[in-house]
Design a protein around this motif. Sequence first.
Motif: not given
Length: 232
Positions: A21, A25, A40, A43-44, A50, A53
């Motif tokens: 993340f 970012e 991202f 991550v999702l 989240d 995200t």
Amino acid sequence: MKHSIYLFVFLPFMMWSQSNFEKAEKLFKEKQFDQAQSVFETVLKTDPLDIKTIEYLGDIAGQNKSWDKAIGYYKKLKQLKPSEANYHYKYGGALGMKAKDSNKFKALGMIHEVKSSFEKAISLNPKHIEARWALIELYIQLPGIVGGSESKAIKYSNELARLSAVDGYMSRGHIEEYFRRYLVAEQQYKKAITAGGSKTSYYKLANLYKNKMREPEKAKTIIEIYNNKVQD
């Protein structure tokens, strides 16, 4: 014992997700949107709910003018956190941009939801400046037959003035300029410069002189005044 097993199994996974993340970012802040999107999305997959995200992915979709994707992400945010004004604002903005790119018949079917999204943002956060700007733009650009209204645009401009003098003057200047009342717009932009002196206010006045009032020398002078102000 169970607590120890939890830490052993899940803590490295959580740290990996967090580090990804942070990487995404950083890429986003550097405007490397395609790379940020890829990370991202990874991550999702590990944390489908989240909020930050999802918001970043919506913002990236908006940057890429992928309005359907942006709408999907912001709609999810509204469902996850319905009391957050900004998610309603962003959803309305993405929907409005899709309407702008659609044929007139399809666009007309979206207008009510666009308006209600911005209005919802204001009801949740009475100090929401961007939603009022969006409604001003909507009301001045829509034909009267489908809900356009200069008086409603002025109403929101007056509300902005109570929240921020600069935004009040700038928004009123924008309305006057749109309806080709250039001398009145000029006075509003000058008041905005006096009230705040932002780069935007100087450049809006310069643009008015150059492109609407056909006075390029005045435009040049305004830019010079701003540049000298910055250098002081």
